[in-house]
Design an enzyme around this catalytic site. Structure first.
Site, PDB file in Angstrom:
ATOM      1  N   GLY A   1      -2.482  33.222 -11.668  1.00  0.00           N
ATOM      2  CA  GLY A   1      -3.907  33.213 -11.346  1.00  0.00           C
ATOM      3  C   GLY A   1      -4.658  32.057 -11.971  1.00  0.00           C
TER       4      GLY A   1
ATOM      5  N   GLU B   1       0.827  -1.203   0.000  1.00  0.00           N
ATOM      6  CA  GLU B   1       0.000   0.000   0.000  1.00  0.00           C
ATOM      7  C   GLU B   1       0.865   1.259   0.000  1.00  0.00           C
ATOM      8  OE1 GLU B   1      -3.430   2.328   2.629  1.00  0.00           O
ATOM      9  OE2 GLU B   1      -2.796   0.316   3.218  1.00  0.00           O
ATOM     10  N   ARG B   2       1.914   1.265   0.796  1.00  0.00           N
ATOM     11  CA  ARG B   2       2.767   2.457   0.877  1.00  0.00           C
ATOM     12  C   ARG B   2       3.561   2.668  -0.407  1.00  0.00           C
ATOM     13  NH1 ARG B   2       4.132   1.002   7.135  1.00  0.00           N
ATOM     14  NH2 ARG B   2       2.253   1.971   7.995  1.00  0.00           N
TER      15      ARG B   2
END
Length: 388
Positions: free
Chosen positions: A341, A243-244
């Site tokens: 932006g 999982e890691r």
């Protein structure tokens, strides 16, 4: 593509997956992000293509391929810019299904693993609790044996696929007084009486259904225990390595995607009479970011290679997640800044990526917990052992 790890067959698989995602998934992503519901048809299409069976035995409909097909699967899912969709797919294929494959009996595999591979059933893994978080050994959910049945009471939270899954892989204490030695793993159907779920509203991963699940006197047959009673904790710890590493691979892939997008944007955006990729301050930032991402990617590939050979890479996988998720957050933050932006606008991909990436240092063990695990191994010489 790194030929040390990827063959021509891997490259063909990557191209077919890219084409599939572009045609079948990308047109629906914005809708799923808005509704928080991934429609069932796509699970079946993934199953029909064999994507859920990459690493699983042919006896149950899988293809039994090496781990680098999984690496490709994870990387390409990150590059369609929906962390929630990607999480739903890999949580099914590599969290729930890993336990079915490793601990499930033949009958359980026939009933749950085979239809999971075809996309006819969706699974979730229920470990984290409202009061436990990363403290797996401190879980309060109980499974008390009564004759030929177990009665489950308690709750789980932050469960990916926790609302719409068909079955649940659940960790519970079969001996509440035995600490981590009293934990076991069960599989149960969603429609079992006493199971209820509540959908959670999240900052990111908005396409996925993350839920809190309650178990109120849920009664299941004893044969829905997976593996041996009392061995749940080592089973969970053993699978945490995968999982890691998955989360580390996810992180380097989304960082790479963010950089590719930002560099393309910078080559087109002009300021003061030239494209902004010509400004030294920005160019050197990109150089630093690419260096960090490539180092992380190469480390993750080497850990995947060792895991594929059957080595127990708990330390390295923990390092992978710790470093890569931090790296991805920093790079995606920086790439958003490159857009000015526009980076803050939902019409551009960086805003969603920033939200989705932020879960990386939290899910699957927080960075703080991972540092302590690494410290125990490096400083205290603690030697974690695989379950036998």
């Amino acid at each position: 593509m790194n030929s040390m790890y990827f063959t021509e067959e891997h490259q063909l698989f990557r191209k077919s997956l890219q084409d599939f995602l572009k045609k079948e998934v990308v047109p629906h992503i914005d809708k799923w992000e808005k509704t928080g519901t991934i429609e069932r048809f796509i699970w079946k299409k993934f199953g029909d293509m064999g994507f859920f069976g990459i690493n699983y035995p042919e006896a149950y409909g899988g293809m039994d391929l090496d781990l680098f097909y999984t690496v490709i699967f994870l990387e390409e899912l990150q590059k369609i810019n929906s962390g929630g969709f990607a999480a739903a797919m890999w949580a099914h294929a590599y969290l729930a299904m890993t336990h079915l494959n490793k601990e499930g009996s033949h009958d359980i595999k026939e009933k749950y693993l085979a239809p999971s591979i075809t996309g006819d059933k969706i699974g979730c893994l229920c470990i984290t609790e409202p009061f436990g978080g990363s403290d797996v050994a401190g879980m309060r959910t109980t499974a008390i044996k009564q004759g030929d049945r177990y009665v489950i009471n308690g709750s789980k939270t932050f469960i990916t696929n926790g609302i719409y899954s068909d079955y649940l892989i659940v960790a519970a204490k079969t001996d509440p007084d035995a600490g981590h030695n009293g934990m076991s793993i069960f599989v149960m159907d969603r429609d079992t009486p006493g199971i209820s779920s509540t959908k959670l509203d999240k900052l990111g991963w908005r396409a996925s259904d993350t839920g809190e699940i309650a178990f109120d006197n849920v009664t299941i047959p004893a044969d829905q225990l997976m593996g041996e009673e009392g061995k749940g904790f080592p089973y969970i710890m053993q699978h945490f390595a995968l999982e890691r590493l998955i989360m580390g691979i996810n992180a380097h892939a989304r960082a790479e995607f963010a950089l590719e997008y930002a560099v393309q944007y910078m080559s087109e955006r002009t300021a003061f009479g030239r494209t902004i990729d010509k400004f030294q301050a920005l160019r050197h930032k990109v150089a630093d970011y690419y260096t960090e991402m490539e180092i992380s990617k190469e480390f993750n590939y080497s850990v995947a290679h060792r895991l594929n050979k059957g080595e127990y890479v708990v330390k390295e996988a923990t390092m992978s997640k710790l470093h890569a998720t931090k790296m991805a957050d920093e790079i995606i933050y920086g790439c958003l800044q490159f857009l000015g932006g526009y980076g803050y606008m939902e019409d551009y991909p960086l805003a969603r990526m920033l939200r989705d990436s932020r879960l990386g240092p939290i899910g699957g063990g927080t960075s703080e917990i991972l540092r302590e695990i690494i410290a125990k191994m490096v400083i205290d010489k603690k030697d974690y052992k695989p379950s036998t």
